[in-house]
Design a protein around this motif. Sequence first.
Motif, PDB file in Angstrom:
ATOM      1  N   ALA A 163       4.628  11.677   3.277  1.00 49.42           N
ATOM      2  CA  ALA A 163       3.454  10.781   2.816  1.00 49.42           C
ATOM      3  C   ALA A 163       3.795   9.260   3.301  1.00 49.42           C
ATOM      4  O   ALA A 163       2.834   8.474   3.649  1.00 49.42           O
ATOM      5  N   ASN A 164       5.033   8.782   3.536  1.00 52.44           N
ATOM      6  CA  ASN A 164       5.335   7.524   4.497  1.00 52.44           C
ATOM      7  C   ASN A 164       4.783   7.238   5.416  1.00 52.44           C
ATOM      8  O   ASN A 164       4.001   6.143   5.722  1.00 52.44           O
TER       9      ASN A 164
ATOM     10  N   TYR B 243       3.656   9.160  -2.496  1.00 54.98           N
ATOM     11  CA  TYR B 243       4.053  10.551  -2.865  1.00 54.98           C
ATOM     12  C   TYR B 243       4.266  10.594  -4.441  1.00 54.98           C
ATOM     13  O   TYR B 243       5.033   9.788  -4.936  1.00 54.98           O
TER      14      TYR B 243
ATOM     15  N   ASP C 248       1.538  15.520  -6.003  1.00 49.74           N
ATOM     16  CA  ASP C 248       1.938  16.115  -4.720  1.00 49.74           C
ATOM     17  C   ASP C 248       2.662  17.419  -5.202  1.00 49.74           C
ATOM     18  O   ASP C 248       2.348  18.456  -4.455  1.00 49.74           O
TER      19      ASP C 248
ATOM     20  N   HIS D  51       0.712   6.730   2.473  1.00 52.75           N
ATOM     21  CA  HIS D  51       0.343   6.740   1.110  1.00 52.75           C
ATOM     22  C   HIS D  51       1.229   7.057   0.052  1.00 52.75           C
ATOM     23  O   HIS D  51       2.585   7.352   0.630  1.00 52.75           O
TER      24      HIS D  51
END
Length: 261
Positions: free
Chosen positions: A27-28, A34, A142, A32
């Motif tokens: 996600a990083n 998580y 997620d 965006h």
Amino acid sequence: MRTYTHDTPAAIGTELAERIAAGIRAANEAGHAYVLGCPGGRSPMPVYEALAARLAARPVDCSRLIIAMMDEYLIVTPDGALLPPPVSAHYSCRGFGEREIVGHINAGLPDAFRVRPGNFWMPDPSEPGDYDRRLAAAGGVDLFLLASGAGDGHIAFNPPGSPRDSRSRVVDLAEQTRRDNLATFPDFKSLDEVPKHGITIGIASIAELSKAAAMIVWGAGKRTAYSRISEATAYDPAWPATIVVECRDAELHADREAADG
């Protein structure tokens, strides 16, 4: 739903912690947040402990990680309002999340990598529906870690009989749920001390807002839960934790004591 049997609860924790750490890193890289859906209580503790140890040994930037709690007790004030207990209360779900999840994760990370205070989310009893909208606006959850009540299959504070289409809301806690929580929070001296109300994420909320879900079941006390969930093919309101079988990318993680009993 995929089912996995592990030798110990710690092994469940290690596997899911690695998955979460990888998800945070991905996600990083994508730029965006998580979102990790988190229950309180005993069942997910091996995951939280393993995740804290994993991040301390090999740090990952968790400054965008969102911890989304599932529920909270509500107590009746003298004027009849329903409000969350003080964070210092031994049974406070907020207190649990701040101490056992965020606190342990942050303890092993440098300041720049720590979970931000604004990224710890709880449903608000004054506006329960806002929680679903907030999670949807974040892109969904997620990975939703899930747990089942031992005695009645409650999930979060959704009692038996909860409608499939239920959303985040204030509920009356079932007596069996309250009895289960005597073990979850052993500082309760009797059932009379366990609150009778709570705010909870809904059944439909779990199924529709989760991108992936992992039900965690371990110990001899969860053998009935394992049987009910592993044999389910659709949501059974008599055992609300069966909603996991209708979640996307659903998994059941059990130890041998629960699965082979």
